[in-house]
Every structure is written in C-alpha cells, then in structure tokens.
Scaffold this motif. Structure first.
Motif, PDB file in Angstrom:
ATOM      1  N   TRP A   1       1.655   5.963  15.485  1.00 45.65           N
ATOM      2  CA  TRP A   1       1.926   5.095  14.341  1.00 45.65           C
ATOM      3  C   TRP A   1       2.521   5.896  13.189  1.00 45.65           C
ATOM      4  O   TRP A   1       3.541   5.511  12.594  1.00 45.65           O
TER       5      TRP A   1
ATOM      6  N   GLU B   1       6.486   5.885  11.478  1.00 40.78           N
ATOM      7  CA  GLU B   1       6.707   5.794  10.029  1.00 40.78           C
ATOM      8  C   GLU B   1       7.581   6.946   9.561  1.00 40.78           C
ATOM      9  O   GLU B   1       8.488   6.780   8.756  1.00 40.78           O
TER      10      GLU B   1
ATOM     11  N   CYS C   1      -0.563  -2.961  12.270  1.00 41.07           N
ATOM     12  CA  CYS C   1       0.789  -2.420  12.114  1.00 41.07           C
ATOM     13  C   CYS C   1       1.557  -3.056  10.968  1.00 41.07           C
ATOM     14  O   CYS C   1       2.670  -2.614  10.651  1.00 41.07           O
TER      15      CYS C   1
ATOM     16  N   ARG D   1      -5.102   2.866   7.643  1.00 39.38           N
ATOM     17  CA  ARG D   1      -3.728   2.664   8.116  1.00 39.38           C
ATOM     18  C   ARG D   1      -3.705   2.588   9.630  1.00 39.38           C
ATOM     19  O   ARG D   1      -4.284   3.420  10.306  1.00 39.38           O
TER      20      ARG D   1
END
Lengths: 293, 83
Positions: free
Chosen positions: A78, A82, A112, B47
């Motif tokens: 993830w 980014e 997400c 996150r």
C-alpha cells in the motif's frame, strides 16, 4: 512529450468512470519475488492502476509486535503504491460468495480510500473461473452501494452484457484461466464482447507473453490486466516493458485499418522494368505479378 | 510490559481474524488496531487498514466509540500483493 494522460498519438486515454488513465496496461501485484522487484516492474510497465488484495493482518507475536511491522508502514504494498503514485485497484480475490465479495469490497473501500473495486466472485478453487450469477448479483449490490465496479468475468458476451447493464464501469473477461499464461483461448468471443460493450473491456487473466497482450488490443479491448506474466517472467522488468509496448502496438494496430487478407501471394514491387537474362522474358509475367500496380 | 488487553482475562474471548482474542474488558477498535498493526498508524492516523465487526464494516470515524466485546467476530484487513 506526452503527459501522463495524453497518449502520444492524440487518441483518447482509457477512461474508467470518467477518470482518464495514462496507460492501458493494468498491472496486478501478485507473484512478485519482493516489493523492490515489484516496484521496478510496475515502473517499467508504465501502469497507473494496479490491483491489490485484501487480507487479514498478521497477528503479532505476544508482547513484541514484530510481525505486524511487515504489514503496515513503509514496507507495505500500500505504501509502495502511494510512493510510486499508482492508483490502487483493490480486488475481491478469493471470494466464493456474493456476501464475501461485498464485505471485502466494503473493507477495501475503507482501507484503500477508493470506491473502485475489481470484483471477483470465483466459482471454485480448482478452475478459479468466475461465477457468472454471483458476479452479476454482487455487481448490482456494489453499484447500488456507490462502487465503481470492474468485474472479472468469463469470455461470455451475454454475461458481459448483464454486467454492463448492471452499471459496471468496465467488464474484464478472461483470456484463459488465472495464472495459466495460455493467452486468449476464444478470440472471437473477446472480439464480440469488445464490439458490443458500452463500457471499456479490459482483458484480464491468461496473458502469457507480449503477443497475447497485443492480440487483446487488436481484438478491440480497451486495456489489458496482467500480473504473473510479468512477475513470474525470468526478467520481470524486461517483460513489463514488453507488455507496455505490446499494448501500445496492439492499440495502434487496431485503429490503423489493417490490410485485407487474401488467398495467396501478391507482389509489392513494380512489374515493369525487370531485368531479363539471355533474352528470355522474366518468369511469372502472366501470374500474380500482373496484379501489383 | 503489562498487557492491558490480555492480562487477567476472564470469560468469553472475541474472535479476531479467526482466532480467539482474550479480552479483559471492552476494547475500542482504535486500540485493537494499534495493537495488531502498530506500523499502520502514521501520525496517529491509521492507513491502509479496515475493520469489520460481525460482518459489517466499522468506518474509521467510528473506531473510537465502537467497542470489541466478548463473542464479537472481528476482521482486521490490509492491502497485500495480489491479483
């Protein structure tokens, strides 16, 4: 120099639900040897949309928490996406029921921060083929829930039509089974789906090498989604580049108006002014060379 | 280091990611996530992680006021390589 969303030839970019993408190649992230190798391959592919799966976080060892550190922060896929500026397309891989797929999509949206989802409702864990009925049902639920749904589906034109009618933003028929690398088993169906679809058609699954990707585009697909063809190639970066070029080549070829096919050969050099040896007329003058003007 | 979530456990556990998770008392989702995936919390903001309790997603904004209690089934997921 073309910008990210303006192809060099001025054609329109692949646009999903109003969002233009700078590449018609969608990459998966499965099967990569390491995150570093994956990052290099993604960059070489030029992709701007990349699938990720949703899975339970690892339970940390009691009182140390060391295991969990591999699941978040800078070392996660993830965080890598980014950093690379690649849009994540969460999938519902591994879901065998509508309920599993819907909950996984909803979790992905939360985790997400995107309402885009690659919907997969898989029929069984042997064939890994899509379950058409479950896929259509889940698509309807997710569209109603505000998702931008990109469903993985069979190479059946009727199922593709049901998915488009359900409000999916694209349809993604398989070329051949997931991870098989067998290419496009039924090109006439893919061509029929692409010709009839009101939404972009992205060939998903089965791509083994660059010619498969080029063929998908020549058949009229708007894009190609692949993963293991790159991540399990001996040189993933080189194969990623090959796939990028193949998708571009196939896209151009599909729009270039290919020459008509014909039975037999046809000379492309002038028939007049050929040299003669020993005063004899050149052979073949009455044959198909006459047709080359 | 004492573990306020798991010390002196009594009674029925919760089920977190398919495994029993002993509870001393009700635990806010925020605390559970911080314990399971500390690296996912950047500057106090989680996150790439999502939570479902009993098959319903708990939006991030509701983590503080949603408590995990005995018998609840909790899924804590994140994005991984795949597809």
């Amino acid at each position: 120099m073309p910008t990210a969303t303006t192809p060099a030839n001025g054609d329109t970019p692949l646009t999903i639900a109003g969002t233009p993408l700078g590449s018609r190649l969608v990459m998966g992230t499965g099967g990569a040897a390491s995150l570093l190798a994956l990052a290099d391959a993604l960059t070489a592919s030029g992709t701007e949309l990349t699938t990720v799966a949703m899975r339970r976080v690892a339970r940390p060892e009691p009182r140390t928490g060391q295991d969990a550190r591999a699941e978040g922060g800078d070392t996660s896929v993830w965080a890598m996406l980014e950093r690379l500026g690649i849009r994540a397309l969460p999938n519902t891989a591994g879901c065998f029921t509508v309920r599993e797929a819907v909950l996984t999509a909803q979790l992905a949206r939360e985790a997400c921060g995107t309402d885009w989802v690659k919907l997969e409702v898989i029929a069984d864990d042997t064939t890994l083929l899509p379950d058409p009925a479950g896929t259509v049902e889940a698509a309807r639920i997710l569209v109603r829930d505000g998702f931008t749904v990109l469903p993985y589906t069979n190479d059946d034109p009727v199922t593709a039509r049901h998915l488009a009618d359900a409000g999916c933003a694209a349809v993604m028929p398989l070329g051949s089974p997931i991870g098989s690398g067998l290419g496009i088993a039924n090109p006439r169906n893919i061509e029929a789906i692409a010709a009839a679809s009101p939404v972009p058609v992205i060939l998903d699954a089965g791509i083994g090498t660059a010619s498969d990707a080029a063929l998908a585009m020549e058949l009229g697909c708007a894009g190609v989604l692949l993963a293991t063809a790159v991540t399990r190639a001996a040189d993933p970066v080189r194969m990623a580049r090959a796939m990028r070029l193949a998708v571009e080549a196939g896209y151009d070829a599909a729009r270039a108006g290919r020459m008509p096919r014909r039975e037999g050969a046809l000379a492309s050099s002038p028939t007049d002014g050929r040299v003669a040896v020993g005063g004899a007329p050149a052979p073949g003058a009455r044959d198909n060379l006459d047709l080359a003007l | 280091m004492p573990d306020e979530l798991t010390d002196e456990t009594t009674g029925e556990p919760a089920v977190v990611n398919g495994e029993p998770y002993p509870l001393r008392g009700p635990v806010p989702v925020t605390d559970l996530v911080a314990r399971l995936v500390p690296a996912a919390i950047v500057d106090g903001v989680p996150r790439g992680v999502a939570v479902a309790v009993d098959d319903a997603v708990v939006p991030r904004g509701a983590w503080d006021r949603t408590e995990i209690r005995p018998g609840m089934r909790v899924e804590v997921v994140t994005a991984v390589q795949g597809g």
